[in-house]
Design a protein around this motif. Structure first.
Motif, PDB file in Angstrom:
ATOM      1  N   ALA A 217      -7.356  -3.661   5.433  1.00 32.47           N
ATOM      2  CA  ALA A 217      -8.504  -2.859   4.989  1.00 32.47           C
ATOM      3  C   ALA A 217      -9.500  -3.746   4.253  1.00 32.47           C
ATOM      4  CB  ALA A 217      -8.032  -1.728   4.079  1.00 32.47           C
ATOM      5  N   THR A 218     -10.753  -3.357   4.294  1.00 39.42           N
ATOM      6  CA  THR A 218     -11.811  -4.152   3.657  1.00 39.42           C
ATOM      7  C   THR A 218     -12.225  -3.605   2.299  1.00 39.42           C
ATOM      8  OG1 THR A 218     -13.525  -2.909   4.837  1.00 39.42           O
ATOM      9  CG2 THR A 218     -12.708  -4.946   5.885  1.00 39.42           C
ATOM     10  N   TYR A 219     -11.413  -2.726   1.721  1.00 35.80           N
ATOM     11  CA  TYR A 219     -11.705  -2.216   0.378  1.00 35.80           C
ATOM     12  C   TYR A 219     -11.774  -3.419  -0.563  1.00 35.80           C
ATOM     13  CZ  TYR A 219     -11.735   1.067  -3.497  1.00 35.80           C
ATOM     14  OH  TYR A 219     -12.109   1.805  -4.592  1.00 35.80           O
ATOM     15  N   PRO A 220     -12.775  -3.454  -1.479  1.00 37.68           N
ATOM     16  CA  PRO A 220     -13.028  -4.679  -2.249  1.00 37.68           C
ATOM     17  C   PRO A 220     -11.860  -5.206  -3.090  1.00 37.68           C
ATOM     18  CG  PRO A 220     -14.576  -2.935  -2.867  1.00 37.68           C
ATOM     19  CD  PRO A 220     -13.705  -2.403  -1.788  1.00 37.68           C
ATOM     20  N   GLU A 221     -11.265  -4.410  -3.943  1.00 34.53           N
ATOM     21  CA  GLU A 221     -10.150  -4.862  -4.777  1.00 34.53           C
ATOM     22  C   GLU A 221      -9.203  -3.698  -5.018  1.00 34.53           C
ATOM     23  OE1 GLU A 221     -10.861  -7.754  -8.078  1.00 34.53           O
ATOM     24  OE2 GLU A 221     -12.903  -6.940  -7.890  1.00 34.53           O
ATOM     25  N   PHE A 222      -7.915  -3.937  -4.772  1.00 33.37           N
ATOM     26  CA  PHE A 222      -6.939  -2.887  -5.016  1.00 33.37           C
ATOM     27  C   PHE A 222      -5.558  -3.489  -5.206  1.00 33.37           C
ATOM     28  CE2 PHE A 222      -7.202  -3.442  -0.465  1.00 33.37           C
ATOM     29  CZ  PHE A 222      -5.967  -3.137   0.080  1.00 33.37           C
ATOM     30  N   ILE A 223      -4.670  -2.661  -5.712  1.00 30.17           N
ATOM     31  CA  ILE A 223      -3.272  -3.020  -5.928  1.00 30.17           C
ATOM     32  C   ILE A 223      -2.433  -2.237  -4.930  1.00 30.17           C
ATOM     33  CG2 ILE A 223      -1.322  -2.904  -7.547  1.00 30.17           C
ATOM     34  CD1 ILE A 223      -3.473  -2.906  -9.817  1.00 30.17           C
ATOM     35  N   ILE A 224      -1.498  -2.913  -4.289  1.00 27.19           N
ATOM     36  CA  ILE A 224      -0.522  -2.245  -3.431  1.00 27.19           C
ATOM     37  C   ILE A 224       0.826  -2.369  -4.128  1.00 27.19           C
ATOM     38  CG2 ILE A 224       0.657  -2.195  -1.199  1.00 27.19           C
ATOM     39  CD1 ILE A 224      -1.722  -3.820  -0.067  1.00 27.19           C
ATOM     40  N   THR A 225       1.428  -1.244  -4.458  1.00 31.67           N
ATOM     41  CA  THR A 225       2.797  -1.282  -4.963  1.00 31.67           C
ATOM     42  C   THR A 225       3.725  -0.884  -3.823  1.00 31.67           C
ATOM     43  OG1 THR A 225       2.788   1.010  -5.758  1.00 31.67           O
ATOM     44  CG2 THR A 225       2.096  -0.703  -7.318  1.00 31.67           C
ATOM     45  N   ALA A 226       4.876  -1.504  -3.785  1.00 32.48           N
ATOM     46  CA  ALA A 226       5.878  -1.185  -2.768  1.00 32.48           C
ATOM     47  C   ALA A 226       7.162  -0.808  -3.468  1.00 32.48           C
ATOM     48  CB  ALA A 226       6.112  -2.382  -1.856  1.00 32.48           C
ATOM     49  N   SER A 227       7.828   0.219  -2.938  1.00 36.73           N
ATOM     50  CA  SER A 227       9.110   0.647  -3.501  1.00 36.73           C
ATOM     51  C   SER A 227      10.013   1.125  -2.366  1.00 36.73           C
ATOM     52  CB  SER A 227       8.903   1.768  -4.530  1.00 36.73           C
ATOM     53  OG  SER A 227       8.296   2.893  -3.927  1.00 36.73           O
ATOM     54  N   ASP A 228      11.288   1.175  -2.647  1.00 36.46           N
ATOM     55  CA  ASP A 228      12.276   1.616  -1.670  1.00 36.46           C
ATOM     56  C   ASP A 228      12.053   3.094  -1.357  1.00 36.46           C
ATOM     57  OD1 ASP A 228      14.578   1.750  -0.072  1.00 36.46           O
ATOM     58  OD2 ASP A 228      15.846   2.207  -1.796  1.00 36.46           O
ATOM     59  N   LEU A 229      12.072   3.437  -0.077  1.00 33.91           N
ATOM     60  CA  LEU A 229      11.890   4.829   0.340  1.00 33.91           C
ATOM     61  C   LEU A 229      13.206   5.597   0.350  1.00 33.91           C
ATOM     62  CD1 LEU A 229       9.787   6.885   1.295  1.00 33.91           C
ATOM     63  CD2 LEU A 229      10.185   6.083   3.627  1.00 33.91           C
ATOM     64  N   GLY A 230      14.314   4.891   0.296  1.00 30.02           N
ATOM     65  CA  GLY A 230      15.611   5.563   0.317  1.00 30.02           C
ATOM     66  C   GLY A 230      16.212   5.625   1.708  1.00 30.02           C
ATOM     67  N   ILE A 231      15.495   5.107   2.685  1.00 26.76           N
ATOM     68  CA  ILE A 231      15.979   4.995   4.062  1.00 26.76           C
ATOM     69  C   ILE A 231      16.019   3.503   4.363  1.00 26.76           C
ATOM     70  CG2 ILE A 231      15.536   5.565   6.474  1.00 26.76           C
ATOM     71  CD1 ILE A 231      13.787   7.904   5.421  1.00 26.76           C
ATOM     72  N   GLN A 232      17.146   3.015   4.802  1.00 20.09           N
ATOM     73  CA  GLN A 232      17.324   1.575   4.992  1.00 20.09           C
ATOM     74  C   GLN A 232      16.161   0.935   5.739  1.00 20.09           C
ATOM     75  OE1 GLN A 232      20.967   0.186   4.968  1.00 20.09           O
ATOM     76  NE2 GLN A 232      20.382  -1.891   5.435  1.00 20.09           N
ATOM     77  N   GLY A 233      15.548  -0.048   5.094  1.00 20.29           N
ATOM     78  CA  GLY A 233      14.480  -0.804   5.722  1.00 20.29           C
ATOM     79  C   GLY A 233      13.091  -0.209   5.587  1.00 20.29           C
ATOM     80  N   TYR A 234      12.951   0.957   4.962  1.00 21.72           N
ATOM     81  CA  TYR A 234      11.650   1.601   4.835  1.00 21.72           C
ATOM     82  C   TYR A 234      11.170   1.561   3.386  1.00 21.72           C
ATOM     83  CZ  TYR A 234      12.016   3.463   9.565  1.00 21.72           C
ATOM     84  OH  TYR A 234      12.119   3.588  10.919  1.00 21.72           O
ATOM     85  N   SER A 235       9.861   1.474   3.239  1.00 15.87           N
ATOM     86  CA  SER A 235       9.256   1.411   1.908  1.00 15.87           C
ATOM     87  C   SER A 235       8.146   2.436   1.759  1.00 15.87           C
ATOM     88  CB  SER A 235       8.659   0.022   1.662  1.00 15.87           C
ATOM     89  OG  SER A 235       9.659  -0.960   1.650  1.00 15.87           O
ATOM     90  N   ARG A 236       7.795   2.713   0.512  1.00 13.58           N
ATOM     91  CA  ARG A 236       6.634   3.528   0.166  1.00 13.58           C
ATOM     92  C   ARG A 236       5.611   2.581  -0.449  1.00 13.58           C
ATOM     93  NH1 ARG A 236       8.594   7.811  -2.193  1.00 13.58           N
ATOM     94  NH2 ARG A 236       7.839   9.267  -0.622  1.00 13.58           N
ATOM     95  N   TYR A 237       4.360   2.775  -0.100  1.00 11.16           N
ATOM     96  CA  TYR A 237       3.272   1.949  -0.608  1.00 11.16           C
ATOM     97  C   TYR A 237       2.251   2.846  -1.281  1.00 11.16           C
ATOM     98  CZ  TYR A 237       5.447  -0.920   2.950  1.00 11.16           C
ATOM     99  OH  TYR A 237       6.365  -1.583   3.715  1.00 11.16           O
ATOM    100  N   ILE A 238       1.843   2.459  -2.476  1.00  9.31           N
ATOM    101  CA  ILE A 238       0.818   3.211  -3.186  1.00  9.31           C
ATOM    102  C   ILE A 238      -0.305   2.232  -3.520  1.00  9.31           C
ATOM    103  CG2 ILE A 238       0.243   4.634  -5.195  1.00  9.31           C
ATOM    104  CD1 ILE A 238       3.219   5.357  -5.375  1.00  9.31           C
ATOM    105  N   GLY A 239      -1.508   2.627  -3.158  1.00 10.63           N
ATOM    106  CA  GLY A 239      -2.676   1.796  -3.429  1.00 10.63           C
ATOM    107  C   GLY A 239      -3.436   2.345  -4.621  1.00 10.63           C
ATOM    108  N   PHE A 240      -3.743   1.473  -5.554  1.00 11.17           N
ATOM    109  CA  PHE A 240      -4.500   1.839  -6.753  1.00 11.17           C
ATOM    110  C   PHE A 240      -5.787   1.024  -6.791  1.00 11.17           C
ATOM    111  CE2 PHE A 240      -0.045   2.541  -7.952  1.00 11.17           C
ATOM    112  CZ  PHE A 240      -0.096   3.833  -8.459  1.00 11.17           C
ATOM    113  N   ALA A 241      -6.893   1.703  -7.084  1.00 14.77           N
ATOM    114  CA  ALA A 241      -8.152   1.002  -7.300  1.00 14.77           C
ATOM    115  C   ALA A 241      -8.028   0.173  -8.564  1.00 14.77           C
ATOM    116  CB  ALA A 241      -9.302   1.996  -7.415  1.00 14.77           C
ATOM    117  N   ILE A 242      -8.680  -0.961  -8.597  1.00 14.90           N
ATOM    118  CA  ILE A 242      -8.706  -1.769  -9.811  1.00 14.90           C
ATOM    119  C   ILE A 242      -9.873  -1.286 -10.648  1.00 14.90           C
ATOM    120  CG2 ILE A 242      -9.095  -4.084 -10.726  1.00 14.90           C
ATOM    121  CD1 ILE A 242      -7.518  -5.151  -8.349  1.00 14.90           C
ATOM    122  N   VAL A 243      -9.560  -0.933 -11.892  1.00 16.31           N
ATOM    123  CA  VAL A 243     -10.609  -0.410 -12.794  1.00 16.31           C
ATOM    124  C   VAL A 243     -10.960  -1.414 -13.850  1.00 16.31           C
ATOM    125  CG1 VAL A 243     -10.073   2.003 -12.395  1.00 16.31           C
ATOM    126  CG2 VAL A 243      -8.906   0.801 -14.215  1.00 16.31           C
TER     127      VAL A 243
END
Length: 109
Positions: free
Chosen positions: A83-109
């Protein structure tokens, strides 16, 4: 496009809070466990998106509908990173299913 990638050391059943305002954006005590605050750009999993702002979607090469229609061949994290969004944070965490993750994007303030 500039992003920071942060791997969270949390369990799949742990709440996840916004690093800016502290609100739980994944809150397992609520039936509607996805609770995005004003800083959240997207909440995704390897298998699709749970939430996305229009402004972030506009910076992606493909829209959510296209990604979901082809979710068996799409690498969601790679789509997010492109994505070409200017600045952001991607956090990754375990989804609870082997090999899968959850990603949350936060704008940088």
């Amino acid at each position: 496009m500039t992003y920071q990638f942060i791997q969270l050391d949390v369990k799949a059943t742990d709440n996840i809070a916004c690093p800016h305002c502290g609100q739980d954006v994944v809150d397992w005590s609520d039936e509607q466990y996805i609770q995005p605050c004003e800083h959240v750009l997207f909440i995704a999993m390897d298998i699709g998106f749970e939430y996305m702002t229009d402004i972030f979607e506009q910076t992606m090469a493909r829209g959510v509908d296209d990604l979901h229609a082809n979710d068996d061949t799409v690498l969601m994290l790679e789509e997010i990173k492109a994505a070409t969004y200017p600045e952001f944070i991607i956090t990754a965490s375990d989804l609870g299913i082997q090999g899968y993750s959850r990603y949350i994007g936060f704008a940088i303030v």
